[in-house]
Write an enzyme that holds these catalytic residues in place. Structure first.
Site, PDB file in Angstrom:
ATOM      1  CG  ASN A 210       7.769  -7.511  53.491  1.00  0.00           C
ATOM      2  OD1 ASN A 210       7.954  -6.767  52.445  1.00  0.00           O
ATOM      3  ND2 ASN A 210       7.968  -7.415  54.805  1.00  0.00           N
ATOM      4  CG  ASP A 279       4.390  -9.951  61.750  1.00  0.00           C
ATOM      5  OD1 ASP A 279       3.160  -9.163  61.694  1.00  0.00           O
ATOM      6  OD2 ASP A 279       4.396 -11.369  60.866  1.00  0.00           O
ATOM      7  CG  ASP A 308      -2.172  -6.740  63.293  1.00  0.00           C
ATOM      8  OD1 ASP A 308      -3.463  -5.691  62.624  1.00  0.00           O
ATOM      9  OD2 ASP A 308      -2.330  -7.552  62.825  1.00  0.00           O
ATOM     10  CG  PHE A 325      -4.068  -7.398  50.199  1.00  0.00           C
ATOM     11  CD1 PHE A 325      -4.868  -6.159  50.450  1.00  0.00           C
ATOM     12  CD2 PHE A 325      -3.272  -7.840  49.255  1.00  0.00           C
ATOM     13  CE1 PHE A 325      -5.364  -5.929  49.517  1.00  0.00           C
ATOM     14  CE2 PHE A 325      -4.242  -7.052  48.105  1.00  0.00           C
ATOM     15  CZ  PHE A 325      -4.861  -6.571  48.346  1.00  0.00           C
TER      16      PHE A 325
HETATM   17  O1  C5P Z   1      -1.225 -11.368  59.667  1.00  0.00           O
HETATM   18  P1  C5P Z   1      -1.035 -10.915  58.893  1.00  0.00           P
HETATM   19  O2  C5P Z   1       0.611  -9.751  58.919  1.00  0.00           O
HETATM   20  O3  C5P Z   1      -0.148 -12.442  57.545  1.00  0.00           O
HETATM   21  O4  C5P Z   1      -2.360 -10.087  57.642  1.00  0.00           O
HETATM   22  C1  C5P Z   1      -1.845  -9.018  56.762  1.00  0.00           C
HETATM   23  C2  C5P Z   1      -2.559  -7.897  56.538  1.00  0.00           C
HETATM   24  O5  C5P Z   1      -2.948  -7.381  57.841  1.00  0.00           O
HETATM   25  C3  C5P Z   1      -2.187  -7.178  55.493  1.00  0.00           C
HETATM   26  O6  C5P Z   1      -2.814  -6.548  55.115  1.00  0.00           O
HETATM   27  C4  C5P Z   1      -1.284  -5.680  56.472  1.00  0.00           C
HETATM   28  O7  C5P Z   1      -1.382  -4.984  55.662  1.00  0.00           O
HETATM   29  C5  C5P Z   1      -1.992  -6.554  57.415  1.00  0.00           C
HETATM   30  N1  C5P Z   1      -0.546  -5.841  58.871  1.00  0.00           N
HETATM   31  C6  C5P Z   1      -1.036  -5.199  59.564  1.00  0.00           C
HETATM   32  N2  C5P Z   1       0.334  -4.855  60.863  1.00  0.00           N
HETATM   33  C7  C5P Z   1       0.908  -5.634  60.956  1.00  0.00           C
HETATM   34  C8  C5P Z   1       0.916  -6.999  60.301  1.00  0.00           C
HETATM   35  C9  C5P Z   1       0.192  -6.829  59.335  1.00  0.00           C
HETATM   36  O8  C5P Z   1      -1.665  -3.519  59.699  1.00  0.00           O
HETATM   37  N3  C5P Z   1       1.886  -5.025  61.742  1.00  0.00           N
END
Ligand code: C5P
Length: 403
Positions: A210, A279, A308, A325
């Site tokens: 990304n 993701d 996550d 974030f």
């Molecule tokens: O759900 P989303 O990806 O938008 O959430 C963003 C936040 O979740 C960020 O702080 C990112 O570092 C964290 N994140 C994470 N692990 C993932 C996806 C996102 O820690 N697999």
């Protein structure tokens, strides 16, 4: 450099050509109101005489571990107890290696082992020795244990080479060293930050990634270090310089980032997840480059959901203060509030990435800090300034929690 007044400073001098500058360091320390005791390694005496440093410091210079007379006056344990701070300038590549391996085979290394206050190092060595992987590993290991590193600078070296490795000027070293004695809002706190994108391999030459530049995470790391925190930065592939005194762990995939976070999370007071973690990642990574077959039919890529990381951290029994974030293109506040709740966070930093001027690759940002009880807009400004404000906000919260 007011913070040096009335401090007991132990100056370690090791054997490099920059040792001639140690005399000036002693002079500045004395002028700032410090009491100074100098400990030299044997090889340092080849570059500057103990008598010079004794005359300037007003104290006998120590160098031998097994000197009955010196030990009777002030032995290595007493010297470690006497000192409020230790500065080793110059620190040679050999001294770095010995400190990193915890040796105690001379007076200076023994004192550093027995000492539990701030230790600053001013490296000085040939540029090739500085950039050697072993030196960098030693440095990283010392930083992760709380040693502060001042420099080195870049320029022409005594050997004629040009590059990084010159000892900083005495006044620059003392500016940095004196900050060991000023209490920042995050002094004594351990902070873990993730930054940058992840890369999820599809085949040996392709990956899913990304637009994250890592700028926000790196500038948060810098702000936390400036306010006294000990920072570990787990970073995906980015094109940024690691901030000074930051323990950096490089990773590529979301899985590696998850493992690195879980490995380093113990004992941390704050976790800040700025990384744009992928993701999804391909279910299967092909061993050879995928070829087009000319049929023009769609190529299906099967993806699986990654862990996550934020959720894993906030679900820990002994959890730090957890900050996430939310980079959103629409429904900024509503989506961020949902993430705060669903991911069990203490704070979420919401930013609108639909606006390119404050998005992923920009140097500026505008964010809203959202907790369960309040919301605070930090209007558009540099990521550096925003980072300072976020760090101030977090330190206020964790200090309130502890009171
Ligand atoms: O759900 P989303 O990806 O938008 O959430 C963003 C936040 O979740 C960020 O702080 C990112 O570092 C964290 N994140 C994470 N692990 C993932 C996806 C996102 O820690 N697999």
């Amino acid at each position: 450099m007011n913070s040096l007044a009335n401090k007991n400073v132990l100056l370690g001098v090791t054997g490099g050509i920059a040792a001639y500058k140690s005399a000036e360091i002693v002079r500045h320390l004395k002028k700032s109101g410090s009491s100074v005791r100098v400990v030299m390694t044997e090889s340092a005496k080849e570059f500057i005489t103990p008598l010079t440093l004794q005359a300037l410091s007003g104290n006998r210079v120590s160098s031998e571990l097994l000197d009955a007379e010196a030990e009777a006056a002030m032995g290595h344990i007493e010297l470690a107890k006497w000192a409020d701070g230790i500065l080793i300038a110059p620190t040679t590549a050999n001294s770095l290696a010995r400190l990193a391996s915890g040796r105690a085979d001379d007076l200076l290394s023994s004192i550093t082992l027995a000492f539990d206050g701030p230790i600053s190092l001013a490296p000085a060595m040939n540029q090739a020795m500085w950039s050697d992987k072993r030196t960098q590993e030693n440095l990283d290991s010392l930083i992760s244990k709380g040693f502060k590193v001042c420099g080195p600078g870049s320029g022409e070296q005594a050997c004629g080479d040009i590059g990084l490795g010159r000892m900083l000027e005495p006044i620059e070293i003392l500016e940095l060293f004196s900050s060991s004695f000023t209490q920042g809002a995050m002094s004594g706190k351990n902070v873990l930050i993730t930054a940058g994108p992840t890369q999820e391999p599809i085949d040996p030459v392709r990956f899913i990634t990304n637009k994250s530049s890592g700028k926000m995470g790196y500038s948060l790391a810098e702000a936390a270090i400036e306010s006294g925190a000990r920072v570990t930065l787990i970073s995906g592939p980015v094109n940024l310089e690691t901030p000074p005194n930051c323990h950096k762990v490089s990773v590529e995939t979301a899985k590696e980032m998850h493992e690195a976070v879980m490995h380093h999370i113990k004992g941390k007071d704050v976790y800040i997840g700025t990384a744009a973690v992928s993701d999804y990642s391909p279910v299967e990574v092909k061993n050879s480059k995928i070829k087009k077959d000319g049929s023009r039919s769609p190529l299906n890529l099967k993806l699986k959901e990654n862990h996550d990381i934020l959720k894993s951290v906030s679900g820990l029994e002994e959890r730090p203060y957890v900050v996430g974030f939310a980079a959103e293109t629409d429904g900024l506040i509503e989506n961020a509030e949902n993430k705060l709740k669903n991911k069990g966070l203490d704070l979420i930093v919401a930013n609108d990435v639909s606006n390119e001027e404050i998005g992923f690759e920009s140097d500026e940002n505008e964010v809203t800090l959202i907790t369960k009880t309040d919301q605070q807009l930090i209007p558009r400004q540099s990521k550096k300034k925003i980072s300072k404000k976020i760090v101030e906000f977090i330190s206020r919260r964790i200090n309130e929690q502890n009171n």
